[in-house]
Enzyme design. Structure first.
Site, PDB file in Angstrom:
ATOM      1  N   GLY A 206       2.073   9.405  -1.967  1.00 58.03           N
ATOM      2  CA  GLY A 206       1.487   8.922  -3.212  1.00 58.03           C
ATOM      3  C   GLY A 206       0.897   7.536  -3.055  1.00 58.03           C
ATOM      4  O   GLY A 206      -0.233   7.273  -3.490  1.00 58.03           O
TER       5      GLY A 206
ATOM      6  N   MET B 298      -2.289   7.655  -0.971  1.00 59.92           N
ATOM      7  CA  MET B 298      -3.434   8.086  -1.779  1.00 59.92           C
ATOM      8  C   MET B 298      -3.897   6.963  -2.710  1.00 59.92           C
ATOM      9  O   MET B 298      -5.100   6.729  -2.869  1.00 59.92           O
ATOM     10  CB  MET B 298      -3.055   9.323  -2.596  1.00 59.92           C
ATOM     11  N   LYS B 299      -2.946   6.247  -3.298  1.00 58.83           N
ATOM     12  CA  LYS B 299      -3.304   5.155  -4.216  1.00 58.83           C
ATOM     13  C   LYS B 299      -4.109   4.077  -3.498  1.00 58.83           C
ATOM     14  O   LYS B 299      -5.138   3.601  -4.004  1.00 58.83           O
ATOM     15  CB  LYS B 299      -2.033   4.544  -4.817  1.00 58.83           C
ATOM     16  N   THR B 300      -3.677   3.688  -2.308  1.00 58.55           N
ATOM     17  CA  THR B 300      -4.370   2.606  -1.616  1.00 58.55           C
ATOM     18  C   THR B 300      -5.761   3.041  -1.163  1.00 58.55           C
ATOM     19  O   THR B 300      -6.709   2.258  -1.195  1.00 58.55           O
ATOM     20  CB  THR B 300      -3.534   2.074  -0.436  1.00 58.55           C
TER      21      THR B 300
ATOM     22  N   ASN C 298      -7.999   3.065  -4.246  1.00 57.44           N
ATOM     23  CA  ASN C 298      -8.393   1.700  -4.599  1.00 57.44           C
ATOM     24  C   ASN C 298      -9.396   1.126  -3.610  1.00 57.44           C
ATOM     25  O   ASN C 298     -10.272   0.340  -3.988  1.00 57.44           O
ATOM     26  CB  ASN C 298      -7.159   0.802  -4.677  1.00 57.44           C
TER      27      ASN C 298
END
Length: 314
Positions: free
Chosen positions: A175, A178-180, A183
């Site tokens: 997770g 994927m977030k980094t 962004n």
């Protein structure tokens, strides 16, 4: 419903944490809430009377099946969970910590290994959103990582009550990976937009009209539609220092994956330069300030009302 079966703790009631917790409050969850600012907890309980405010004592979440953290970074999460006054040693075996903060996936895996020794599962579930303030109405996007199918099954109903879009991404840390990367893509559009705005103004284009064109063209992105759609409003709610932190994580993730790219380092340099020029807590879109300085121009903000009435620049 999960609201009837799960006892949920919540740590962090900031710009994102409060509305996310409120999504559960609206669905009848009895939350135990805590924030560094006790008044935030008091306000939450006034709004959602089924909930109660926790003190800063480490044993406040002993009876919780799940504790959600929404904190500035992984270092703070670790301190809250495993620090001197950490909550983990007082949590029940089989309970779950859900970290919705923006953290390094490598730090998340280390934290998960330590919690496993206490028979506590860690799930990473950072957030993003497809439009500004989507989190306020339950429209956030959650990216979920877990090594425990049992823990994932336990928390998925809760996550779906928090958000419209829930994507299991893989093992623990997936997770946050994927977030980094999400962004990082967003950062690319921010930098390209700043480049375009100062260049366009130097060549006689109206920056606000440029954004209007992009929003009905192939240049459309989150910044043109929302955070920088009304130039220099600087009110997205997402701080520049957090954006810089996220780019540092993205750079580290790419390097450790073995992929070589010069763009993360360049993006980090530009944004760190911007950070030196703004006040603490400044909106991330205020990075435009350093582009203006380097270009030797000041971006002109068009008065949309005057423009619509035919009295402004066109």
């Amino acid at each position: 419903m999960a609201s009837d079966t799960l006892s949920v703790g919540w740590i962090g009631l900031g710009n994102a944490g409060y509305p996310m917790a409120a999504c559960l409050g609206k669905k009848g969850y009895r939350l135990v809430v805590r924030d560094a600012d006790p008044e935030r907890g008091v306000k939450f309980v006034e709004e959602y009377p089924k909930s109660r405010a926790a003190t800063m004592a480490a044993d406040c979440f002993t009876d919780c099946d799940v504790v959600v953290t929404m904190l500035p970074n992984g270092r703070v999460v670790r301190e809250v969970v495993l620090g001197e006054n950490g909550i983990a040693k007082h949590m029940r075996a089989g309970s779950v910590v859900i970290d919705t903060s923006s953290s390094s996936p490598f730090d998340t895996r280390e934290l998960g290994a330590e919690l496993e020794k206490l028979s506590i599962d860690l799930v990473d579930s950072p957030i993003t959103q497809e439009q500004l303030h989507a989190i306020d109405t339950g429209g956030a996007t959650l990216m979920v990582g877990s090594d425990s199918p049992k823990a994932l099954e336990k928390v998925l109903p809760l996550l779906k009550d928090m958000s419209s879009h829930v994507f299991p991404m893989g093992s623990l840390g997936a997770g946050h990976t994927m977030k980094t990367l999400n962004n990082y893509v967003s950062v690319g559009s921010i930098i390209a937009l700043c480049d375009a705005l100062v260049t366009g103004q130097k060549l006689g284009l109206d920056p606000q009209t440029m954004i209007d064109v992009m929003n009905v063209g192939t240049g459309v992105n989150f910044s043109t539609k929302y955070s920088m759609s009304n130039l220099k409003s600087y009110d997205s709610g997402y701080q520049l220092e957090l954006l810089v932190k996220d780019v540092r994580i993205a750079k580290d993730v790419m390097e450790k994956s073995g992929f070589q790219s010069e763009l993360p380092g360049l993006a980090l340099k530009y944004l760190e330069d911007s950070l030196k020029l703004v006040e603490k807590g400044a909106c991330h879109s205020e990075c435009l300030t350093s582009w203006e300085q380097r270009a030797g121009v000041e971006i002109q903000k068009t008065d949309r009302d005057k423009k619509a009435n035919g009295t402004g620049s066109g």
